[in-house]
Structure formats: structure tokens, C-alpha cells
Write a protein that holds these residues in place. Structure first.
Motif, short mmCIF file in Angstrom:
data_model
loop_
_atom_site.label_atom_id
_atom_site.label_comp_id
_atom_site.label_asym_id
_atom_site.label_seq_id
_atom_site.Cartn_x
_atom_site.Cartn_y
_atom_site.Cartn_z
N GLN A 58 62.63 26.83 79.20
CA GLN A 58 61.40 26.08 79.46
C GLN A 58 62.03 25.12 80.44
N GLY A 59 62.87 24.43 80.67
CA GLY A 59 63.54 23.30 81.42
C GLY A 59 64.98 23.31 81.44
N THR A 60 65.39 22.55 82.19
CA THR A 60 67.18 22.37 82.33
C THR A 60 67.57 21.52 81.37
N HIS A 61 67.07 20.40 81.00
CA HIS A 61 67.50 19.24 80.16
C HIS A 61 66.35 18.50 79.71
N GLN A 62 65.72 18.90 78.52
CA GLN A 62 64.78 18.32 77.94
C GLN A 62 64.92 17.91 76.52
N PRO A 63 65.57 16.74 76.33
CA PRO A 63 66.10 16.48 74.79
C PRO A 63 65.01 16.31 73.67
N GLY A 64 65.10 17.12 72.71
CA GLY A 64 63.99 17.15 71.75
C GLY A 64 63.03 18.08 72.09
N LEU A 65 62.78 18.32 73.31
CA LEU A 65 61.69 19.48 73.56
C LEU A 65 61.58 20.72 73.16
N VAL A 66 62.96 21.45 73.44
CA VAL A 66 63.28 22.55 72.78
C VAL A 66 63.01 22.75 71.29
N ALA A 67 63.20 21.76 70.42
CA ALA A 67 62.76 21.68 69.05
C ALA A 67 61.52 21.94 68.83
N GLN A 68 60.64 21.12 69.57
CA GLN A 68 59.25 21.17 69.54
C GLN A 68 58.44 22.34 70.00
N LEU A 69 59.28 23.18 70.86
CA LEU A 69 58.32 24.53 71.34
C LEU A 69 58.49 25.54 70.18
N PRO A 70 57.18 26.07 69.91
CA PRO A 70 57.13 27.09 69.08
C PRO A 70 57.67 28.30 69.35
N ASP A 71 58.19 29.17 68.62
CA ASP A 71 58.60 30.49 68.97
C ASP A 71 57.42 31.46 69.30
N ILE A 72 57.70 32.30 70.15
CA ILE A 72 56.59 33.09 70.65
C ILE A 72 56.89 34.69 70.11
N LEU A 73 56.25 35.11 69.42
CA LEU A 73 56.47 36.79 69.04
C LEU A 73 56.34 37.36 70.44
N LEU A 74 57.14 38.29 70.87
CA LEU A 74 56.84 39.17 72.08
C LEU A 74 56.74 40.68 71.51
N ASP A 75 57.20 41.10 70.39
CA ASP A 75 56.95 42.38 70.00
C ASP A 75 56.82 42.30 68.53
N ALA A 76 55.65 42.73 68.07
CA ALA A 76 55.41 42.75 66.52
C ALA A 76 56.35 44.14 65.78
N GLU A 77 56.45 44.99 66.49
CA GLU A 77 57.17 46.08 66.01
C GLU A 77 58.40 45.98 65.82
N THR A 78 59.11 45.19 66.91
CA THR A 78 60.59 45.08 66.64
C THR A 78 60.91 43.71 66.06
N ASN A 79 59.63 42.80 65.88
CA ASN A 79 59.81 41.41 65.36
C ASN A 79 60.57 40.53 66.31
N SER A 80 60.87 40.99 67.87
CA SER A 80 61.29 40.32 69.00
C SER A 80 60.68 38.88 69.06
#
Length: 188
Positions: A58-80
């Protein structure tokens, strides 16, 4: 208002295009995969190859931002799932764990940059340059190429782009790190 199209929808659309194009016998397999395969990012400088490994940041250094970003489902079959990561933390870990070879090739680097600035690994106040020097002193081959800024006359250290690459080469001078300037222009 931000629009978000789930990765599964985008991949599904591209898969439909790929499937339709695959039926055309005039399109060669290589072109089919390079231009239409749903897992290939289009218009990139380096083409994907079998066995490549990519990590999205998402970015090089974003304190706290990483925890705020939601996980994104890439593939429902493999649950990636794509989970946001910190580039500087990953780079620091990779460089610290390197045993044999480190190669950094780019138009500019800052040897005084501290990769880890917050969090549990903050105890390392080492700069990027010092980390690379230490790795070289411990037997790891460290090679760096930086851009030989054509706007920087030989008598100056700073070019119009402010890359300071003369100072970078000077920083690694008299160390085991091999740092060279690579010309962008064939006229220099």
C-alpha cells in the motif's frame, strides 16, 4: 466517494476475455498469456515469469495504516487473501537475513535512511547504508548501482534531480560495498 471493485470480479472479467480469446486459433499461446491471462498485470516493464513471487504494498511507511486496511479476498476457491504489508519492514528483514548476495539497482538511494522507525523492531537504529556495510563486512556480496545523473557536472555532487549519487558512491568508498554509477546517457 470511492468505488471498490472486488478483485474476484476483476479477475472474473479478465478470465472471460481470456477464455474468448483462447478460442481464436490465430492468437499464439505466448501472446495469449502475456496480454490476456487474468493473473498477468498489463503494461508493465518486466513481464511475469513462471516461479515469480510478488508482494503488493500500500505504501512504504504508513504507521497504523496497515492495520486499518481491510483484507481483500483474491480467490474464493483457494481462500487467497491480500493483506497490507509494510515495505520498509519487509526490506529490512530481507536485507538482514541475506547471507550471500544483495543487489540494489535504482536511480538513487539514500544511505542515511532508517528503514524501521516505529514498532517492535524499532531497536534497530541502523541506517540502510550502515546495514549494507555490515552485511558486506560479514561476507555478503553487496552491489549497488545508482544513476550517473547527466545534469551533474563532474565538479558538482548534486544534479538537477537532486539525487546526490556522487555522495552515495563516496559514502560506500573504502568499504566492501561495491557501489557504481551507471550512465543513462551513451554520450557521457
Amino acid at each position: 466517494r470511492l468505488r471498490f471493485t472486488p478483485a474476484t470480479v476483476l479477475i472474473s472479467r479478465q478470465l472471460n476475455v481470456y477464455t474468448a480469446k483462447k478460442k481464436n486459433p490465430k492468437i499464439k499461446e505466448k501472446k495469449l498469456v502475456e496480454q490476456y491471462h487474468p493473473n498477468v498485470v498489463q503494461n508493465t516493464y518486466f513481464r511475469a515469469h513462471r516461479g515469480d513471487h510478488y508482494i503488493l504494498y500500500q505504501g512504504t511507511h504508513q504507521p497504523g495504516l496497515v492495520a486499518q486496511l481491510p483484507d481483500i479476498l483474491l480467490d474464493a476457491e483457494t481462500n487467497s487473501v491480500f493483506s497490507a504489508r509494510s515495505y520498509w519492514s519487509d526490506l529490512y528483514a530481507a536485507l538482514s537475513e541475506a547471507e550471500h548476495f544483495i543487489c540494489i539497482s535504482g536511480w538513487a538511494i539514500n544511505p542515511h535512511l532508517r528503514l524501521i522507525r516505529t514498532g517492535p523492531d524499532h531497536e534497530s537504529r541502523q541506517s540502510l547504508g550502515q546495514l549494507l556495510k555490515d552485511k558486506a563486512d560479514n561476507g555478503c556480496l553487496v552491489f549497488i548501482t545508482v544513476w550517473d545523473d547527466p545534469s551533474a557536472p563532474d565538479s558538482y555532487r548534486i544534479g538537477l534531480n537532486g539525487t546526490l549519487n556522487e555522495k552515495v558512491v563516496e559514502y560506500f568508498d573504502h568499504s566492501k560495498v561495491i557501489c557504481v554509477r551507471v550512465s543513462r546517457s551513451t554520450k557521457r
